[in-house]
Scaffold this motif. Structure first.
Motif, PDB file in Angstrom:
ATOM      1  N   LEU A 184       0.816  -1.214   0.000  1.00 49.37           N
ATOM      2  CA  LEU A 184       0.000   0.000   0.000  1.00 49.37           C
ATOM      3  C   LEU A 184       0.851   1.267   0.000  1.00 49.37           C
ATOM      4  O   LEU A 184       0.633   2.182  -0.799  1.00 49.37           O
ATOM      5  N   ILE A 185       1.815   1.337   0.901  1.00 47.85           N
ATOM      6  CA  ILE A 185       2.641   2.552   1.019  1.00 47.85           C
ATOM      7  C   ILE A 185       3.422   2.796  -0.267  1.00 47.85           C
ATOM      8  O   ILE A 185       3.457   3.919  -0.792  1.00 47.85           O
ATOM      9  N   LYS A 186       4.027   1.742  -0.799  1.00 51.13           N
ATOM     10  CA  LYS A 186       4.813   1.885  -2.028  1.00 51.13           C
ATOM     11  C   LYS A 186       3.915   2.279  -3.203  1.00 51.13           C
ATOM     12  O   LYS A 186       4.313   3.096  -4.048  1.00 51.13           O
ATOM     13  N   SER A 187       2.721   1.728  -3.259  1.00 46.94           N
ATOM     14  CA  SER A 187       1.808   2.057  -4.358  1.00 46.94           C
ATOM     15  C   SER A 187       1.500   3.549  -4.376  1.00 46.94           C
ATOM     16  O   SER A 187       1.487   4.180  -5.440  1.00 46.94           O
ATOM     17  N   PHE A 188       1.265   4.129  -3.207  1.00 45.02           N
ATOM     18  CA  PHE A 188       0.986   5.562  -3.146  1.00 45.02           C
ATOM     19  C   PHE A 188       2.249   6.385  -3.376  1.00 45.02           C
ATOM     20  O   PHE A 188       2.203   7.434  -4.026  1.00 45.02           O
ATOM     21  N   THR A 189       3.368   5.912  -2.850  1.00 44.39           N
ATOM     22  CA  THR A 189       4.627   6.631  -3.067  1.00 44.39           C
ATOM     23  C   THR A 189       4.936   6.738  -4.556  1.00 44.39           C
ATOM     24  O   THR A 189       5.358   7.798  -5.053  1.00 44.39           O
ATOM     25  N   ASP A 190       4.711   5.654  -5.289  1.00 41.91           N
ATOM     26  CA  ASP A 190       4.983   5.643  -6.726  1.00 41.91           C
ATOM     27  C   ASP A 190       3.975   6.483  -7.508  1.00 41.91           C
ATOM     28  O   ASP A 190       4.293   7.011  -8.580  1.00 41.91           O
ATOM     29  N   ALA A 191       2.752   6.609  -6.989  1.00 35.07           N
ATOM     30  CA  ALA A 191       1.689   7.274  -7.747  1.00 35.07           C
ATOM     31  C   ALA A 191       1.699   8.788  -7.607  1.00 35.07           C
ATOM     32  O   ALA A 191       1.303   9.501  -8.534  1.00 35.07           O
ATOM     33  N   ILE A 192       2.143   9.293  -6.465  1.00 35.51           N
ATOM     34  CA  ILE A 192       2.078  10.738  -6.217  1.00 35.51           C
ATOM     35  C   ILE A 192       3.116  11.465  -7.070  1.00 35.51           C
ATOM     36  O   ILE A 192       4.302  11.129  -7.038  1.00 35.51           O
ATOM     37  N   PRO A 193       2.710  12.445  -7.838  1.00 41.31           N
ATOM     38  CA  PRO A 193       3.674  13.163  -8.700  1.00 41.31           C
ATOM     39  C   PRO A 193       4.611  14.027  -7.856  1.00 41.31           C
ATOM     40  O   PRO A 193       4.308  14.394  -6.716  1.00 41.31           O
ATOM     41  N   HIS A 194       5.765  14.358  -8.423  1.00 36.52           N
ATOM     42  CA  HIS A 194       6.747  15.178  -7.708  1.00 36.52           C
ATOM     43  C   HIS A 194       6.296  16.633  -7.592  1.00 36.52           C
ATOM     44  O   HIS A 194       6.665  17.338  -6.648  1.00 36.52           O
ATOM     45  N   ASP A 195       5.511  17.083  -8.566  1.00 38.58           N
ATOM     46  CA  ASP A 195       4.987  18.446  -8.496  1.00 38.58           C
ATOM     47  C   ASP A 195       3.462  18.379  -8.338  1.00 38.58           C
ATOM     48  O   ASP A 195       2.836  17.339  -8.541  1.00 38.58           O
ATOM     49  N   LYS A 196       2.879  19.440  -7.902  1.00 36.13           N
ATOM     50  CA  LYS A 196       1.438  19.545  -7.706  1.00 36.13           C
ATOM     51  C   LYS A 196       0.910  18.440  -6.792  1.00 36.13           C
ATOM     52  O   LYS A 196      -0.146  17.833  -7.042  1.00 36.13           O
ATOM     53  N   LYS A 197       1.630  18.186  -5.707  1.00 40.94           N
ATOM     54  CA  LYS A 197       1.213  17.131  -4.781  1.00 40.94           C
ATOM     55  C   LYS A 197      -0.117  17.450  -4.128  1.00 40.94           C
ATOM     56  O   LYS A 197      -0.974  16.570  -3.962  1.00 40.94           O
ATOM     57  N   ALA A 198      -0.307  18.692  -3.718  1.00 41.92           N
ATOM     58  CA  ALA A 198      -1.544  19.068  -3.043  1.00 41.92           C
ATOM     59  C   ALA A 198      -2.751  18.853  -3.956  1.00 41.92           C
ATOM     60  O   ALA A 198      -3.784  18.326  -3.521  1.00 41.92           O
ATOM     61  N   GLU A 199      -2.611  19.252  -5.210  1.00 46.43           N
ATOM     62  CA  GLU A 199      -3.718  19.078  -6.151  1.00 46.43           C
ATOM     63  C   GLU A 199      -4.034  17.596  -6.342  1.00 46.43           C
ATOM     64  O   GLU A 199      -5.199  17.201  -6.432  1.00 46.43           O
ATOM     65  N   TRP A 200      -2.996  16.783  -6.393  1.00 47.53           N
ATOM     66  CA  TRP A 200      -3.202  15.331  -6.570  1.00 47.53           C
ATOM     67  C   TRP A 200      -3.949  14.764  -5.368  1.00 47.53           C
ATOM     68  O   TRP A 200      -4.892  13.974  -5.516  1.00 47.53           O
ATOM     69  N   VAL A 201      -3.551  15.148  -4.160  1.00 47.01           N
ATOM     70  CA  VAL A 201      -4.202  14.637  -2.949  1.00 47.01           C
ATOM     71  C   VAL A 201      -5.652  15.105  -2.884  1.00 47.01           C
ATOM     72  O   VAL A 201      -6.552  14.332  -2.521  1.00 47.01           O
ATOM     73  N   GLN A 202      -5.897  16.351  -3.212  1.00 47.82           N
ATOM     74  CA  GLN A 202      -7.265  16.873  -3.202  1.00 47.82           C
ATOM     75  C   GLN A 202      -8.160  16.070  -4.151  1.00 47.82           C
ATOM     76  O   GLN A 202      -9.284  15.688  -3.799  1.00 47.82           O
ATOM     77  N   ASP A 203      -7.658  15.817  -5.332  1.00 43.82           N
ATOM     78  CA  ASP A 203      -8.437  15.062  -6.302  1.00 43.82           C
ATOM     79  C   ASP A 203      -8.615  13.616  -5.851  1.00 43.82           C
ATOM     80  O   ASP A 203      -9.680  13.014  -6.045  1.00 43.82           O
ATOM     81  N   PHE A 204      -7.575  13.050  -5.231  1.00 46.81           N
ATOM     82  CA  PHE A 204      -7.680  11.659  -4.787  1.00 46.81           C
ATOM     83  C   PHE A 204      -8.749  11.503  -3.716  1.00 46.81           C
ATOM     84  O   PHE A 204      -9.568  10.577  -3.769  1.00 46.81           O
ATOM     85  N   VAL A 205      -8.754  12.380  -2.709  1.00 50.41           N
ATOM     86  CA  VAL A 205      -9.710  12.202  -1.616  1.00 50.41           C
ATOM     87  C   VAL A 205     -11.134  12.454  -2.098  1.00 50.41           C
ATOM     88  O   VAL A 205     -12.090  11.825  -1.604  1.00 50.41           O
ATOM     89  N   PHE A 206     -11.327  13.335  -3.075  1.00 53.98           N
ATOM     90  CA  PHE A 206     -12.657  13.503  -3.658  1.00 53.98           C
ATOM     91  C   PHE A 206     -13.056  12.239  -4.420  1.00 53.98           C
ATOM     92  O   PHE A 206     -14.197  11.766  -4.313  1.00 53.98           O
ATOM     93  N   THR A 207     -12.106  11.681  -5.196  1.00 52.93           N
ATOM     94  CA  THR A 207     -12.370  10.430  -5.919  1.00 52.93           C
ATOM     95  C   THR A 207     -12.678   9.301  -4.939  1.00 52.93           C
ATOM     96  O   THR A 207     -13.516   8.436  -5.208  1.00 52.93           O
ATOM     97  N   LEU A 208     -12.003   9.322  -3.796  1.00 54.97           N
ATOM     98  CA  LEU A 208     -12.234   8.310  -2.762  1.00 54.97           C
ATOM     99  C   LEU A 208     -13.691   8.338  -2.307  1.00 54.97           C
ATOM    100  O   LEU A 208     -14.356   7.289  -2.234  1.00 54.97           O
ATOM    101  N   LEU A 209     -14.206   9.519  -2.002  1.00 52.35           N
ATOM    102  CA  LEU A 209     -15.589   9.633  -1.544  1.00 52.35           C
ATOM    103  C   LEU A 209     -16.567   9.271  -2.659  1.00 52.35           C
ATOM    104  O   LEU A 209     -17.577   8.590  -2.419  1.00 52.35           O
TER     105      LEU A 209
END
Length: 648
Positions: free
Chosen positions: A357-382
């Motif tokens: 799990l940890i490695k999967s997320f580490t590999d998926a998160i982009p090096h730039d625009k991390k905040a935008e990626w997390v925001q979109d992920f948690v919305f997609t999660l819901l």
């Protein structure tokens, strides 16, 4: 061993049984209760660890966990232990070693007699007889089997069936490697409690201790640390609600606040109306444990300490609590959502393995625009949780029956009125019932077909790592945009297409497999095809893990009847998929005896098995001719559905 301190020892599985250690399961412990899902997961995890070791050419091993023991007061030696915690794992290891005892570099029997049950003679005898021919034929004694030993009988049969059907364990050389890895590279911690420990106090402490840090907690803290401080509360609020997998997400997200529920999920409470993370943050309550923030941005360590062990909300008083059970845990759900967000179509088992799990997320998160990626992920999660709750099957426990597993359920949450109060109601997902009606019992015809297909896939792919069909459905649902417009026929078409592709790959690509080489999906999808409209109303897919030879591999010599030649024995026409308990009941009986003596069992197991039994009764025989006839009919039925003739 010290007289007043916990004594932890890291031991290999072989070392666990060496030095003449004896383990006694005390009478206050429950009976052995692991079933196919837990046993198969254990074997698969060990096999995966062995594959990683071979790939990396290193000393990679596998840590199995802890076994807590204490020295027996009446023991004959310091190595005479009472098992305080871990007896399910220990018993499974014992049964696994028994099945594999002749498959290592040299026969391994050091475990024999090293595990026993206090005041449960039948359970101890079942362990002693494991692997013997009499044990293998224990189904003939089914009437005398009790709860003390039935779990051990079934556990051993599950191990036997899984290894016989496992792609990488069926052959002698592969089992030899697996056995040596199990004995020398799989480790456990045997933690010995001091003598005269107050076990009541120990259990009280174990049951009330703080929750251990899990991979999902670490992922949560890392994602949160990438957001501005002002968004931490909103993130934690959504994450924690989604983590409650056994409630519809509308309930934990808006607990006790029906106005907020309507704001986020619309007037009928069914579907998510918010369009992005920022809109959800505005609806986030500003009080409560989830919204506590500090005056400065959190480091990862601070986030771990502050948020990873936040208390779970008590849902015991909420409507619908403990009513449903999800088919997967939250860690597995996160990996499905990650694939949805990444639009990943691949089906590698490692992608749904929560150990990564940890490695999967580490590999998926982009090096730039991390905040935008997390925001979109948690919305997609819901969004995915809302769709998952309505369109992916669950177990439901509204009406208690003899089946402790509950009924298959495919329902959506919808607001209804009761005595002037707004409360959640649950209706079959494709039902057109009146708004205030709540539905229990049999699903409507539109919902029933989708439920049959999903339950068919659920009992076929039992490991969370193989449930790629859930990802496919979620990807399709997210792309559909409007959940209320989704039709049952379209979803059924998607599910059947997925099943057909799996059957084609398992049975029609290359040389046709036989015996244990035939994948479960071939049996389960054929059973689905054999159900007519009338039989669909009463049939329910149940977990079936054993490939049954209708004419047995080792026929009972005390019975008489027609025979099947060795060349036809493993043909698809002589096989059916049944539960482990049914396989045990059938034992080595001839087809005529099975067809006449186990009508009720056959009726609930498999439509394919029903046809085989009916043919046996009509022809008063089951021989090569019957096997070939049934084989051709079943294969042609599959081929016509999976590979229809091209239209001109």
């Amino acid at each position: 061993m010290s007289n007043d301190r916990l004594n932890p020892e890291l031991l290999t599985v072989s070392g666990l049984f060496e030095s003449k250690a004896i383990y006694t399961v005390p009478v206050y412990q429950r009976n052995y209760a692991w079933r196919a899902e837990q046993i198969e997961q254990l074997i698969s995890d060990i096999q995966d660890a062995m594959s990683i070791k071979d790939k990396n050419r290193g000393e990679q091993g596998y840590f199995l966990g802890n076994i807590v023991v204490t020295q027996r007061q009446s023991g004959a030696s310091d190595n005479d232990f009472e098992v305080v915690d871990g007896q399910q794992r220990l018993t499974t290891l014992y049964l696994l070693l028994t099945f594999l005892e002749k498959d290592g570099e040299s026969p391994y029997t050091l475990h024999k007699g090293r595990l026993q049950y206090e005041s449960r003679a039948r359970a101890s005898e079942a362990l002693r007889r494991a692997g013997q021919e009499a044990f293998m034929r224990a189904g003939r004694l089914q009437d005398s089997v009790t709860s003390e030993d039935s779990g051990i009988h079934e556990g051993f049969n599950i191990i036997r069936q899984m290894i016989q059907q496992h792609d990488k364990l069926r052959h002698k050389d592969d089992r030899c490697k697996f056995t040596d890895f199990l004995l020398t590279k799989v480790t456990v911690v045997r933690a010995s409690l001091p003598p005269k420990t107050d076990l009541n106090r120990y259990f009280e402490i174990m049951n009330t201790r703080g929750q251990q840090l899990q991979h999902v907690d670490i992922v949560k803290a890392r994602l949160m640390s990438m957001l501005p401080e002002s968004e931490h509360a909103g993130f934690a609020w959504i994450w924690d609600a989604c983590a409650d997998m056994d409630s519809y997400v509308q309930m934990p997200l808006t607990r006790g606040n029906t106005a907020q529920r309507g704001q986020i999920f619309g007037d009928d409470w069914s579907w998510l109306k918010s369009t992005d993370f920022q809109a959800l943050c505005k609806a986030c309550p500003q009080t409560g444990a989830n919204t506590s923030v500090t005056s400065s941005a959190l480091s990862l360590d601070e986030a771990l300490r502050k948020y990873a062990r936040s208390a779970q909300q008590d849902s015991s008083g909420d409507e619908g609590s403990e009513r449903f059970r999800s088919p997967i845990e939250f860690s597995a759900f996160l990996l499905h959502v990650l694939k949805v967000k990444n639009t990943d179509e691949a089906e590698d088992e490692g992608q749904l393995d929560d150990k990564h799990l940890i490695k999967s997320f580490t590999d998926a998160i982009p090096h730039d625009k991390k905040a935008e990626w997390v925001q979109d992920f948690v919305f997609t999660l819901l969004k995915c949780r809302n769709l998952f709750d309505s369109f992916i099957l669950k177990r439901q426990f509204v009406t208690r029956t003899e089946d402790e597993e509950g009924d298959w359920s495919l329902q959506r949450l919808r607001k209804r009125m009761s005595n002037g109060r707004q409360i959640p109601g649950y209706v079959h997902v494709f039902s057109k019932a009146e708004k205030d009606a709540e539905e229990d019992g049999e699903a409507d015809s539109d919902t029933r077909d989708v439920l049959l297909l999903q339950s068919m896939l659920r009992i076929t792919y039992t490991s969370p790592r193989t449930m790629h069909w859930i990802t496919k459905v979620l990807q399709w649902l997210v792309a559909a945009q409007n959940p209320s417009a989704i039709s049952s026929s379209d979803l059924a078409h998607l599910l059947r297409g997925y099943a057909r592709s799996k059957v084609a790959a398992a049975f029609f690509d290359g040389e046709q497999p036989q015996g244990f080489d035939i994948g479960r999906i071939v049996f389960t999808y054929l059973d689905y095809l054999l159900l007519d409209q009338k039989s669909r109303q009463g049939f329910k897919f149940q977990f079936r893990n054993s490939i049954e030879h209708f004419y047995p591999q080792h026929p009972d010599k005390e019975q008489s009847g027609t025979s099947v030649s060795n060349s036809m024995l493993h043909l698809f026409g002589n096989l059916a998929l049944v539960s482990v308990s049914a396989n045990s009941k059938f034992s080595n009986s001839l087809p005529k005896a099975k067809a006449e003596n186990f009508k009720d069992t056959i009726q609930t197991q498999s439509p394919k098995l029903r046809e085989m039994a009916q043919m046996t009764r009509e022809k008063a025989a089951w021989d090569d001719e019957q096997v070939q006839s049934h084989h051709d009919k079943m294969v042609n039925l599959l081929r016509a559905d999976v590979k229809p003739a091209p239209t001109r």
